[in-house]
Scaffold this motif. Structure first.
Motif, mmCIF file in Angstrom:
data_model
loop_
_atom_site.group_PDB
_atom_site.id
_atom_site.type_symbol
_atom_site.label_atom_id
_atom_site.label_comp_id
_atom_site.label_asym_id
_atom_site.label_seq_id
_atom_site.Cartn_x
_atom_site.Cartn_y
_atom_site.Cartn_z
ATOM 1 N N ALA A 111 59.508 81.208 79.470
ATOM 2 C CA ALA A 111 59.505 82.269 78.460
ATOM 3 C C ALA A 111 58.236 82.232 77.613
ATOM 4 C CB ALA A 111 60.749 82.177 77.579
ATOM 5 N N ASP A 112 57.103 81.953 78.273
ATOM 6 C CA ASP A 112 55.830 81.904 77.551
ATOM 7 C C ASP A 112 55.545 83.232 76.859
ATOM 8 O OD1 ASP A 112 55.994 79.883 79.518
ATOM 9 O OD2 ASP A 112 53.833 79.601 79.504
ATOM 10 N N LEU A 113 55.891 84.324 77.516
ATOM 11 C CA LEU A 113 55.780 85.659 76.938
ATOM 12 C C LEU A 113 57.192 86.090 76.562
ATOM 13 C CD1 LEU A 113 53.373 87.168 79.627
ATOM 14 C CD2 LEU A 113 52.749 86.170 77.422
ATOM 15 N N PRO A 114 57.513 86.210 75.262
ATOM 16 C CA PRO A 114 58.903 86.427 74.828
ATOM 17 C C PRO A 114 59.580 87.622 75.496
ATOM 18 C CG PRO A 114 57.490 85.934 72.962
ATOM 19 C CD PRO A 114 56.581 86.107 74.139
ATOM 20 N N GLU A 115 58.820 88.676 75.797
ATOM 21 C CA GLU A 115 59.455 89.841 76.407
ATOM 22 C C GLU A 115 59.822 89.611 77.878
ATOM 23 O OE1 GLU A 115 55.003 90.899 75.997
ATOM 24 O OE2 GLU A 115 56.450 89.465 75.183
ATOM 25 N N PHE A 116 59.271 88.544 78.465
ATOM 26 C CA PHE A 116 59.634 88.163 79.840
ATOM 27 C C PHE A 116 60.345 86.817 79.745
ATOM 28 C CE2 PHE A 116 56.134 91.108 80.270
ATOM 29 C CZ PHE A 116 56.571 91.935 81.300
ATOM 30 N N SER A 117 61.627 86.899 79.393
ATOM 31 C CA SER A 117 62.383 85.718 79.011
ATOM 32 C C SER A 117 63.085 85.108 80.222
ATOM 33 C CB SER A 117 63.411 86.087 77.944
ATOM 34 O OG SER A 117 64.052 84.941 77.470
ATOM 35 N N ALA A 118 62.422 84.136 80.822
ATOM 36 C CA ALA A 118 62.974 83.451 81.982
ATOM 37 C C ALA A 118 62.240 82.132 82.175
ATOM 38 C CB ALA A 118 62.832 84.325 83.241
ATOM 39 N N ALA A 119 62.821 81.287 82.991
ATOM 40 C CA ALA A 119 62.164 80.045 83.408
ATOM 41 C C ALA A 119 61.841 80.156 84.892
ATOM 42 C CB ALA A 119 63.063 78.844 83.152
ATOM 43 N N ILE A 120 60.670 79.674 85.279
ATOM 44 C CA ILE A 120 60.267 79.679 86.689
ATOM 45 C C ILE A 120 59.951 78.251 87.094
ATOM 46 C CG2 ILE A 120 58.624 80.538 88.404
ATOM 47 C CD1 ILE A 120 58.086 82.905 86.539
ATOM 48 N N ASP A 121 60.700 77.766 88.045
ATOM 49 C CA ASP A 121 60.473 76.428 88.584
ATOM 50 C C ASP A 121 59.912 76.550 90.001
ATOM 51 O OD1 ASP A 121 61.491 75.211 86.300
ATOM 52 O OD2 ASP A 121 63.551 75.275 87.066
ATOM 53 N N VAL A 122 58.969 75.691 90.310
ATOM 54 C CA VAL A 122 58.325 75.672 91.629
ATOM 55 C C VAL A 122 58.791 74.440 92.380
ATOM 56 C CG1 VAL A 122 56.130 75.519 92.869
ATOM 57 C CG2 VAL A 122 56.312 76.924 90.801
ATOM 58 N N ILE A 164 59.544 69.255 101.860
ATOM 59 C CA ILE A 164 58.813 68.214 102.576
ATOM 60 C C ILE A 164 58.124 68.785 103.806
ATOM 61 C CG2 ILE A 164 60.259 66.337 101.739
ATOM 62 C CD1 ILE A 164 61.751 66.379 104.381
ATOM 63 N N GLU A 165 58.539 69.994 104.249
ATOM 64 C CA GLU A 165 57.838 70.661 105.350
ATOM 65 C C GLU A 165 56.617 71.424 104.864
ATOM 66 O OE1 GLU A 165 61.124 71.050 104.853
ATOM 67 O OE2 GLU A 165 61.918 69.788 106.482
ATOM 68 N N GLY A 166 56.405 71.484 103.541
ATOM 69 C CA GLY A 166 55.221 72.136 103.004
ATOM 70 C C GLY A 166 55.426 73.550 102.513
ATOM 71 N N GLN A 167 56.658 74.065 102.547
ATOM 72 C CA GLN A 167 56.921 75.420 102.055
ATOM 73 C C GLN A 167 57.094 75.411 100.536
ATOM 74 O OE1 GLN A 167 58.158 78.686 103.694
ATOM 75 N NE2 GLN A 167 59.099 77.941 105.573
ATOM 76 N N THR A 168 56.590 76.459 99.888
ATOM 77 C CA THR A 168 56.729 76.594 98.443
ATOM 78 C C THR A 168 57.831 77.601 98.132
ATOM 79 O OG1 THR A 168 54.396 76.072 98.089
ATOM 80 C CG2 THR A 168 55.545 77.212 96.309
ATOM 81 N N TYR A 169 58.643 77.273 97.131
ATOM 82 C CA TYR A 169 59.735 78.146 96.701
ATOM 83 C C TYR A 169 59.638 78.332 95.187
ATOM 84 C CZ TYR A 169 61.870 76.987 101.220
ATOM 85 O OH TYR A 169 62.109 76.807 102.558
ATOM 86 N N ALA A 170 60.148 79.472 94.718
ATOM 87 C CA ALA A 170 60.233 79.714 93.271
ATOM 88 C C ALA A 170 61.684 79.946 92.899
ATOM 89 C CB ALA A 170 59.381 80.920 92.878
ATOM 90 N N HIS A 171 62.115 79.335 91.805
ATOM 91 C CA HIS A 171 63.469 79.486 91.278
ATOM 92 C C HIS A 171 63.344 80.131 89.905
ATOM 93 C CE1 HIS A 171 67.323 77.664 89.496
ATOM 94 N NE2 HIS A 171 67.702 78.505 90.437
ATOM 95 N N ILE A 172 63.789 81.375 89.790
ATOM 96 C CA ILE A 172 63.635 82.159 88.556
ATOM 97 C C ILE A 172 64.997 82.289 87.893
ATOM 98 C CG2 ILE A 172 62.916 84.361 87.562
ATOM 99 C CD1 ILE A 172 61.072 84.725 89.960
ATOM 100 N N GLN A 173 65.110 81.762 86.666
ATOM 101 C CA GLN A 173 66.354 81.842 85.910
ATOM 102 C C GLN A 173 66.124 82.694 84.671
ATOM 103 O OE1 GLN A 173 68.508 77.816 85.824
ATOM 104 N NE2 GLN A 173 66.362 77.243 86.133
ATOM 105 N N GLU A 174 66.781 83.812 84.608
ATOM 106 C CA GLU A 174 66.640 84.710 83.466
ATOM 107 C C GLU A 174 67.428 84.184 82.278
ATOM 108 O OE1 GLU A 174 67.226 89.475 82.511
ATOM 109 O OE2 GLU A 174 68.592 88.435 83.872
ATOM 110 N N ARG A 225 61.959 85.748 100.868
ATOM 111 C CA ARG A 225 62.985 84.762 101.217
ATOM 112 C C ARG A 225 62.776 83.420 100.511
ATOM 113 N NH1 ARG A 225 59.574 85.198 105.651
ATOM 114 N NH2 ARG A 225 58.462 83.289 106.233
ATOM 115 N N ASN A 226 61.595 83.200 99.954
ATOM 116 C CA ASN A 226 61.316 81.931 99.276
ATOM 117 C C ASN A 226 61.456 82.025 97.766
ATOM 118 O OD1 ASN A 226 60.589 81.220 101.889
ATOM 119 N ND2 ASN A 226 58.894 79.954 101.235
ATOM 120 N N VAL A 227 62.055 83.114 97.278
ATOM 121 C CA VAL A 227 62.250 83.291 95.843
ATOM 122 C C VAL A 227 63.735 83.436 95.552
ATOM 123 C CG1 VAL A 227 61.735 84.718 93.833
ATOM 124 C CG2 VAL A 227 60.002 84.405 95.614
ATOM 125 N N SER A 228 64.251 82.595 94.654
ATOM 126 C CA SER A 228 65.645 82.663 94.225
ATOM 127 C C SER A 228 65.685 83.192 92.798
ATOM 128 C CB SER A 228 66.283 81.274 94.289
ATOM 129 O OG SER A 228 67.521 81.270 93.614
#
Length: 728
Positions: A439-450, A454-464, A496-499
């Protein structure tokens, strides 16, 4: 004076000039290039050196003569005039190969038979005996070539083809010959890159031929050193006093080469079975300490992160379509390769060898040089790329992305800034999974975890986060959509790599979690945290299986539980126990009421090799278990980790847990289970939490909240409370 001979070195078509350069570098006097061959002059010692050290040649032939041959009789006379008794014992084994035809000699098999008769007749007349004829392991192989009525007569000094180094006993589909792989590496500039310490990577390595040949070059290892024998060793004119010093020199150079630090040489393939062949070949070549392979799809191809890697060469021989599948099915593979090269390998050089250059258009890369070659009989091309030039030309993965809205671009700018700070910190500290945005920008209030698998794929987990009541729900959803677009854009992630865990406003009649599940059918994956492999599920549950803010807490537990007995209450997926276990904890008990989390914890234990006899999982209400433990486990544990929820009223629990109200009793019960000198680590997430005065007076209490908080959570320091409690 040293006797000079005429030789012909053969090679795959298209590699004549590469072979000629190699011969000159070895010290031979090149006479001329001809189709699939190079003629040169040298003494016998140099010929041996070429057999031992040539990476490009198929064979080295000693030219015995040439004659004008128009018919079978002329063929016979030309062959019978050679003093074969100087080359093979009459009791030896002979093999004759013939290529070419003319108007009278219309069949190569007939030509071989006529030549064999001439050699046998000559030997019988000279010695009174004749050799046997057999293509299996002959003492002398005679090579004859008829072209435009000119017959060339030679003996093969190699025996088996030089491309068969001796290390490749396992091959995958569509194998690349060793000398062709070596030539492609030379064309791509690998020798100079290796000299400067640049890396060599192959994202579709198959049986590992590029990797082994590249390592042999980097370590200064003669490619012929692994062969059991050469044809010249049973040739009557063989001079062992010339050969043995060359072999000893090669052995010394190999020893010296393997003692130096080689560049990073690594291969990947999505097929685990073919990697078994690669590992076997690498080990047979004696390079298993220097060359590594991993199972990884092209879409996850990235620069290795386990140690600093100097930009070098990416080289690969992807499927062509004709042999390994339909072209349309392969376009995505080529496109993924191009995307990863542009995104991850700026400043690197790349080389793609393909029998279907049209597929290379799908990479989106523009080659600066092309070589027309043959892979066996298949016309192929080697395409060379400078990846940094692709970026300079603006032909990068960023340019292919849709333009973001002004609001999404604002979020993207913040994410890029965070990547330069938090992302850099994570990389420096080997943190694979971290919070990128909170929530670095208050109007975009969510947390993003990366998360990085172990296979090298990157995923994003977005929690509003819950939006204020003053913000219309439609506006909140629109902002969340912009946040998701910006995240995918910056991290270059497929959908498919974004939750996305989206908070919705519910009436009192609505039931179920506030978080709505996304990504139906998505699979769980494994991540690495300081050597522990932990299962992550971004889609099916409220939490992911790993509390990222507790990363330093787990590390602290790992340190203080070494050689000790641990109790983990409200253990969730038992990630803290896993860290303690791999850190040397001798015994542990992990308690949680949830069947789901207990099964999850069991998978984490198995993945990390934790013994179920020493590391016990108990499905139970922690409050009830604590009461019972007062009778039989007092003083049993050296370290206890107590991490209860802020509030719980599960139907399975006997009572209702309120952490502010109940923590003093929980702490006192835990302290009774500690051995003398033991440590209780107590954590909770209640922002307004205050430690009970009774606890502060009864025990030695230290607040470690600030100490056990990593950079990615310092924006919100009240994320959790951590207290270390010991008996006074």
């Amino acid at each position: 004076m040293t006797v000079q001979y005429s030789f012909t070195a053969t090679c795959p078509k298209g590699l004549e000039n590469v072979l000629a350069d190699e011969l000159r570098a070895l010290g031979a006097a090149v006479e001329r290039e001809q189709p699939a061959a190079v003629r040169f002059h040298a003494d016998l010692s140099m010929a041996y050196r070429v057999c031992l050290w040539s990476r490009m040649a198929n064979r080295v032939l000693l030219n015995l003569g040439q004659s004008k041959v128009e018919d079978a009789e002329a063929l016979y006379r030309a062959v019978v005039d050679i003093p074969w008794e100087e080359h093979i014992s009459p009791t030896g084994i002979l093999w004759v190969q013939f290529s070419g035809t003319n108007r009278e000699i219309r069949n190569s098999q007939f030509g071989a038979q006529k030549a064999k008769d001439a050699i046998v007749d000559r030997l019988r007349k000279a010695t009174g005996a004749r050799p046997d004829v057999d293509k299996r392991d002959p003492d002398l192989s005679v090579m004859l070539r008829l072209h435009r009525d000119v017959l060339e007569i030679a003996i093969d000094l190699c025996g088996d083809s030089l491309h068969r180094r001796g290390y490749r006993t396992h091959i995958g589909a569509a194998p690349l010959k060793e000398n062709l792989a070596a030539a492609l590496l030379v064309r791509a500039g690998w020798p100079a890159i290796a000299e400067e310490g640049g890396a060599l990577l192959d994202p579709m390595c198959g049986s590992g031929t590029f990797l082994v040949e590249g390592a042999l070059m980097a370590a200064d290892i003669a490619p012929g050193l692994m062969r059991e024998s050469f044809g010249f060793e049973r040739w009557l004119n063989h001079q062992n006093d010339l050969w043995l010093p060359l072999r000893e020199e090669a052995l010394e150079r190999r020893s010296a080469g393997l003692q130096k630090s080689l560049p990073e040489i690594r291969g990947y393939d999505a097929d685990a079975k073919v990697l078994f062949a690669a590992e076997s070949n690498i080990a047979r070549a004696g390079l298993d300490k220097h060359v590594r392979v991993s199972c990884r799809p092209v879409a996850a191809f990235k620069v290795p992160s386990h140690r600093p890697v100097k930009p070098g060469l990416v080289i690969t021989n992807p499927p062509y379509g004709e042999r390994l599948g339909e072209q349309e099915a392969l376009r995505e593979t080529y496109a993924e390769l191009g995307c990863q090269l542009k995104q991850e390998f700026g400043g690197w050089k790349a080389a793609i060898f393909t029998g279907n250059p049209e597929l290379c258009h799908a990479t989106g890369l523009r080659s600066h040089k092309q070589y027309k070659l043959f892979n066996g009989s298949l016309p192929s091309q080697l395409l060379l790329f400078d990846i940094h030039q692709q970026r300079a030309d603006g032909d990068s993965s960023d340019s292919a992305k849709p333009r973001l809205s002004d609001e999404a671009q604002m979020v993207a700018n913040r994410l890029q800034k965070n990547l330069r700070t938090t992302g850099k910190w994570a990389s420096k500290n080997s943190v694979e999974n971290y919070r990128l945005y909170d929530a670095d920008l208050p109007e975009f209030s969510a947390a993003i975890d990366v998360y990085r698998s172990i296979e090298g794929q990157t995923y994003a987990h977005i929690q509003e986060y819950r939006a204020p009541a003053s913000i219309p729900e439609q506006k909140a959803r629109a902002r969340l959509s912009e946040l998701v677009r910006a995240t995918r854009h910056v991290l270059d992630l497929p959908a498919r790599n974004v939750s996305i865990k989206e908070r919705r406003r519910h009436s009192h009649k609505e039931s179920g979690s506030q978080y709505q599940k996304r990504g139906e059918g998505a699979q769980a994956f494994w991540v690495d945290e300081y050597g522990a492999q932990l299962e992550i599920n971004l889609w099916d549950y409220l939490d992911t299986g790993l509390f990222l803010d507790h990363r330093p807490v787990r590390q602290y537990l790992k340190q203080i539980a070494r050689g000790k007995k641990l109790l983990n209450l409200f253990c969730y997926t038992a990630t803290a126990t896993v860290q303690a276990g791999i850190g040397g904890c001798v015994e542990s008990t992990s308690v949680d009421l949830s069947k789901t989390y207990q099964a999850w914890a069991q998978r984490n234990f198995r993945q990390n090799g934790l013994d179920s006899y020493r590391h016990q999982l108990i499905e139970a209400d922690c409050l009830q278990w604590l009461e019972a433990a007062q009778q039989n486990r007092r003083g049993h544990y050296d370290v206890i980790f107590l991490d209860p929820p802020t509030f719980s009223n599960s139907a399975k629990m006997r009572g209702v847990l309120d952490i502010q109200r109940d923590h003093a009793q929980l702490i006192q019960q835990c302290m009774a289970l500690l051995a003398p000198g033991g440590t209780l680590l107590f954590s909770n997430n209640l922002r307004s939490f205050k430690m009970d005065r009774e606890v502060l007076e009864a025990f030695a209490v230290e607040n470690l909240s600030a100490k056990l908080l990593d950079k990615d959570f310092q924006r919100n320091p009240k994320i959790h409370n951590v207290w270390e409690i010991k008996a006074p």
